[in-house]
Write an enzyme that holds these catalytic residues in place. Sequence first.
Site, PDB file in Angstrom:
ATOM      1  N   GLY A   9      36.747  24.666  40.929  1.00  0.00           N
ATOM      2  CA  GLY A   9      35.604  25.597  40.965  1.00  0.00           C
ATOM      3  C   GLY A   9      34.389  24.751  40.457  1.00  0.00           C
ATOM      4  O   GLY A   9      33.412  25.137  39.832  1.00  0.00           O
ATOM      5  N   SER A  11      32.143  23.633  41.829  1.00  0.00           N
ATOM      6  CA  SER A  11      30.754  23.500  42.663  1.00  0.00           C
ATOM      7  C   SER A  11      29.633  24.405  42.014  1.00  0.00           C
ATOM      8  O   SER A  11      28.370  24.254  42.441  1.00  0.00           O
ATOM      9  CB  SER A  11      31.234  24.132  44.098  1.00  0.00           C
ATOM     10  OG  SER A  11      31.615  25.412  44.033  1.00  0.00           O
ATOM     11  N   ASP A  53      40.883  23.749  48.312  1.00  0.00           N
ATOM     12  CA  ASP A  53      41.037  25.069  48.660  1.00  0.00           C
ATOM     13  C   ASP A  53      42.212  25.908  47.878  1.00  0.00           C
ATOM     14  O   ASP A  53      43.408  25.461  48.486  1.00  0.00           O
ATOM     15  CB  ASP A  53      40.946  25.663  50.307  1.00  0.00           C
ATOM     16  CG  ASP A  53      41.283  27.095  50.721  1.00  0.00           C
ATOM     17  OD1 ASP A  53      41.510  27.958  49.840  1.00  0.00           O
ATOM     18  OD2 ASP A  53      41.174  27.459  51.838  1.00  0.00           O
ATOM     19  N   SER A 131      40.157  32.925  31.813  1.00  0.00           N
ATOM     20  CA  SER A 131      40.464  34.209  32.058  1.00  0.00           C
ATOM     21  C   SER A 131      38.920  34.601  31.903  1.00  0.00           C
ATOM     22  O   SER A 131      37.964  34.353  32.492  1.00  0.00           O
ATOM     23  CB  SER A 131      41.442  34.754  30.933  1.00  0.00           C
ATOM     24  OG  SER A 131      41.497  36.227  30.920  1.00  0.00           O
ATOM     25  N   TYR A 145      39.520  42.548  39.972  1.00  0.00           N
ATOM     26  CA  TYR A 145      39.375  41.473  39.141  1.00  0.00           C
ATOM     27  C   TYR A 145      39.880  41.367  37.813  1.00  0.00           C
ATOM     28  O   TYR A 145      40.392  40.554  37.410  1.00  0.00           O
ATOM     29  CB  TYR A 145      37.726  41.561  38.849  1.00  0.00           C
ATOM     30  CG  TYR A 145      37.075  40.271  37.920  1.00  0.00           C
ATOM     31  CD1 TYR A 145      37.075  39.274  38.517  1.00  0.00           C
ATOM     32  CD2 TYR A 145      36.954  40.413  36.745  1.00  0.00           C
ATOM     33  CE1 TYR A 145      36.722  38.160  37.455  1.00  0.00           C
ATOM     34  CE2 TYR A 145      36.463  39.343  35.662  1.00  0.00           C
ATOM     35  CZ  TYR A 145      36.408  38.167  36.468  1.00  0.00           C
ATOM     36  OH  TYR A 145      35.854  37.173  35.417  1.00  0.00           O
ATOM     37  N   ALA A 147      42.663  43.049  37.134  1.00  0.00           N
ATOM     38  CA  ALA A 147      44.159  43.055  37.510  1.00  0.00           C
ATOM     39  C   ALA A 147      44.333  41.520  37.376  1.00  0.00           C
ATOM     40  O   ALA A 147      45.372  41.034  36.865  1.00  0.00           O
ATOM     41  CB  ALA A 147      44.385  43.692  38.636  1.00  0.00           C
ATOM     42  N   SER A 148      43.456  40.717  38.001  1.00  0.00           N
ATOM     43  CA  SER A 148      43.714  39.392  38.175  1.00  0.00           C
ATOM     44  C   SER A 148      43.699  38.649  36.664  1.00  0.00           C
ATOM     45  O   SER A 148      44.533  37.636  36.311  1.00  0.00           O
ATOM     46  CB  SER A 148      42.849  38.552  39.216  1.00  0.00           C
ATOM     47  OG  SER A 148      41.602  38.561  38.828  1.00  0.00           O
ATOM     48  N   LYS A 149      42.854  38.966  35.834  1.00  0.00           N
ATOM     49  CA  LYS A 149      42.550  38.437  34.863  1.00  0.00           C
ATOM     50  C   LYS A 149      43.513  38.739  33.769  1.00  0.00           C
ATOM     51  O   LYS A 149      43.944  38.115  32.769  1.00  0.00           O
ATOM     52  CB  LYS A 149      41.200  38.515  34.072  1.00  0.00           C
ATOM     53  CG  LYS A 149      39.999  37.910  35.114  1.00  0.00           C
ATOM     54  CD  LYS A 149      40.291  36.444  35.194  1.00  0.00           C
ATOM     55  CE  LYS A 149      39.147  35.533  36.134  1.00  0.00           C
ATOM     56  NZ  LYS A 149      39.476  34.190  36.201  1.00  0.00           N
TER      57      LYS A 149
END
Length: 268
Positions: A9, A11, A53, A131, A145, A147-149
């Site tokens: 990440g 960029s 990617d 996180s 979002y 849920a992913s964290k």
Amino acid sequence: MKKTALVTGASAGIGKATAIYLAQNGYYVYGAARRLEKMQDLIPYGIKPMSLDVTNEESLKACVSQIISEVGCIDILVNSAGLGSYGALEDVPMQEARNLIDINLFGTARLIQLVLPQMRENKFGKIVNLSSVGGKVYFPMGSWYHASKHAIEGLSDCLRVEVKQFGIDVIVIEPGATKSEMIEIGAADLMRVSGNTPYQNLAKSIAKTYSSMNAVEPIVIAKLIKKGIEAKQPKARYVGGDMVRPILFMRRILSDKMFDKMILSQMK
């Protein structure tokens, strides 16, 4: 001897700030992201940009293989690549939800799998997983979002205990609102998904909240990451950003119903 760090990440946002800050403090840094053109400004800092990617298996393998072939090891992995997608659960297309989970969770997990064999062999490694305060609390319109964290929190806890025996530390970073593309496009994304649905009034309130956030500069979180990886006995979690500690404290002491009421009181 310089330690080698791979920062995903890189960029924009926290990833870019972390790559630069580590390079300025004596680390040999590979900055990885899909948008290679957005990382050319990293080169003057001695950072090597790499196209990556995190949803593509071959891209992940090629990235890790190239770094190990060039410098022999990856000492530090900073999983900063991430995506925020907002809208009511009912409104978010499942394709968008799967893409978010693929980037925020499965991409992180697969990259960890690829670096662990070499870290175990060296009996050293630092794995930093980004996180969020959203990994401990919740806000409406951010179901996927959050849920992913929340998943990153659980994954990191299990991993930390598994790999401690090999001299590898797992560190979770929990930022609050941080100036980034995610914050900039969050309100627009929210209105795109739920701005013309039965949830539009709540969406408008939350979009207004986004625009008034007191977001910190990414360097604040980059410094937190450096603190974690350089600690002899790093904490499991590092928290940073405006109002994060008070929010986490309220989550601990309030019941679910009371915390719900507190959240909804801010959405007016």
